[in-house]
Every structure is written in C-alpha cells, then in structure tokens.
Design an enzyme around this catalytic site. Structure first.
Site, short mmCIF file in Angstrom:
data_model
loop_
_atom_site.label_atom_id
_atom_site.label_comp_id
_atom_site.label_asym_id
_atom_site.label_seq_id
_atom_site.Cartn_x
_atom_site.Cartn_y
_atom_site.Cartn_z
N GLY A 1 -3.11 3.69 -2.78
CA GLY A 1 -2.79 2.74 -3.62
C GLY A 1 -2.97 1.26 -2.85
O GLY A 1 -2.35 1.13 -1.72
N SER B 1 0.79 -1.25 -0.13
CA SER B 1 -0.06 0.11 0.04
C SER B 1 0.80 1.30 0.10
O SER B 1 2.14 1.30 0.30
CB SER B 1 -0.92 0.10 1.15
OG SER B 1 -1.92 1.07 1.07
N ASP B 2 0.31 2.40 -0.65
CA ASP B 2 0.88 3.54 -0.55
C ASP B 2 -0.14 4.64 -0.61
O ASP B 2 -1.20 4.47 -1.12
CB ASP B 2 1.86 3.65 -1.77
CG ASP B 2 2.88 5.03 -1.86
OD1 ASP B 2 3.79 4.84 -0.88
OD2 ASP B 2 2.68 5.77 -2.39
N GLN B 3 0.44 5.68 -0.15
CA GLN B 3 -0.67 6.74 -0.04
C GLN B 3 0.11 8.35 -0.32
O GLN B 3 1.08 8.67 0.01
CB GLN B 3 -1.24 7.05 1.27
CG GLN B 3 -2.44 8.14 1.30
CD GLN B 3 -2.92 8.08 2.88
OE1 GLN B 3 -2.45 8.60 3.97
NE2 GLN B 3 -4.35 7.76 3.06
#
Length: 200
Positions: free
Chosen positions: A109, A72-74
């Site tokens: 993401g 995950s990414d933000q």
C-alpha cells in the site's frame, strides 16, 4: 516548474523503505506512526495495506504542516491467508517449507498526503513471487545466512532470498521490498516535485 522546496516525510522507521526512498535522491525525514495494524473483519489483503498506508501518513500529519507525507504498508498472502513475520528461525523455516513450490502475492500500500492542501493519493501495488521446490537443507542454510526474521514470507528479495525463486512477476520490483518507487515517483511529480531532482 517543479517545486524543489516541498519537504518529504516518510511515515515509517523501516530501514528497507528508507533505503528505497534514498534512491530518489530527495531529502526526507522519517517519523514513527502510531497505528493499530489489526486487520478488519473480512478485510481483503489489498484493502488492508491501502487503509494502513493512509492511516500511517495521517498519524504523523499534524506534526508536519506543509509537507508531503509518504505512508506505506505491506503484506503477503498465500492461499487466501496473510503471512506474518516469522520472528525467529524456527518459524521462518516452517513458513518457507509451506511456501516451497508455491506462489505468494505481495500487496504494498502507498499513500501520499499533502498536509498543506489535505490532498491524498492512496493505492496498492501487487507483486507475485513463485518459489522453487526447496529442500529442508536449503531452507535451513538460507535462514541462517540471511536472517529474514522481520520479513513477511521469511525472505529478503534484495538479499540471498532471490535464490529461492523460480520467477517473479509485477510492474514494480521495488514494491516487493516495501515501497513502490515507480508509483511514488509519478505521484511526487504530479505534486510538483522534480524526480529526478536537479543537481545540487
């Protein structure tokens, strides 16, 4: 029948993401992904988080055969610019002053990589936050109390940061914190994992 034996790995050392994943009552390990998070030229915020979520999952995949790896990414964007993490109180106060009365879009993401089959699911979940008009004193008090120094946008929605908002909009409130559990739960079920799990 749902497979309760699949092992999960969260490719992140973020305590926020780990706390969110714990809500699903599934056992998991965490791993630190070594990924260059530099944006590509002219890369849109939503494309960037999807790319990095997959890159993080792939970065630890070789160490975890026969696992489901979650990446995950933000990021947060305002007026076409990606907002960074403030790092200190001075920058947090400056960032929040610039966001007073404004709307910020958070792009989170998500990637689910099955290292046994090579199958990968990748996407991103948006969520918008509109700030109230904030006074300098409100901003100062908030930063001193919540210390949002490692948070993009300089606030913690799961903490006192909720008091800064006029409204929030999106399909999955957990995306705002950093791991969209509605989408993840759907993907895990499609991968054969029981969510919610059977009682022990």
């Amino acid at each position: 029948m749902a497979d309760t034996t699949r092992k999960l790995v969260l490719a992140s050392t973020s305590r926020y993401r780990a706390e969110l994943l714990e809500r699903l009552h599934l056992p998991f390990e965490t791993a630190r992904p070594a990924v260059d998070e530099t944006p590509l030229a002219h890369e849109l915020p939503e494309a960037m988080v999807a790319r990095l979520a997959e890159a993080k999952a792939r970065a630890v995949a070789d160490v975890y055969p026969d696992h489901l790896v979650i990446g995950s990414d933000q990021n947060a964007s305002h007026a076409g610019h990606v907002l960074g993490k403030p790092g200190d109180s001075v920058h947090a106060e400056v960032q929040l002053a610039a966001l007073s009365g404004e709307t910020v879009t958070f792009h989170t993401g998500l990637c689910l990589l099955d290292t046994a089959t090579g199958k990968v699911r990748t996407g991103q979940v948006p969520f918008t936050v509109t700030f109230r008009e904030l006074s300098p004193e409100e901003i100062r008090r908030y930063v001193a109390l919540d210390q949002p120094l490692d948070c993009a946008g300089s606030f913690k929605s799961e903490g006192l940061g909720i008091s800064l908002f006029a409204r929030m909009s999106g399909d999955d409130p957990t995306a705002l914190v950093g791991l969209p559990l509605i989408t993840l739960g759907n993907w895990l079920r499609e991968a054969g994992v029981a969510v919610p799990p059977a009682p022990l």
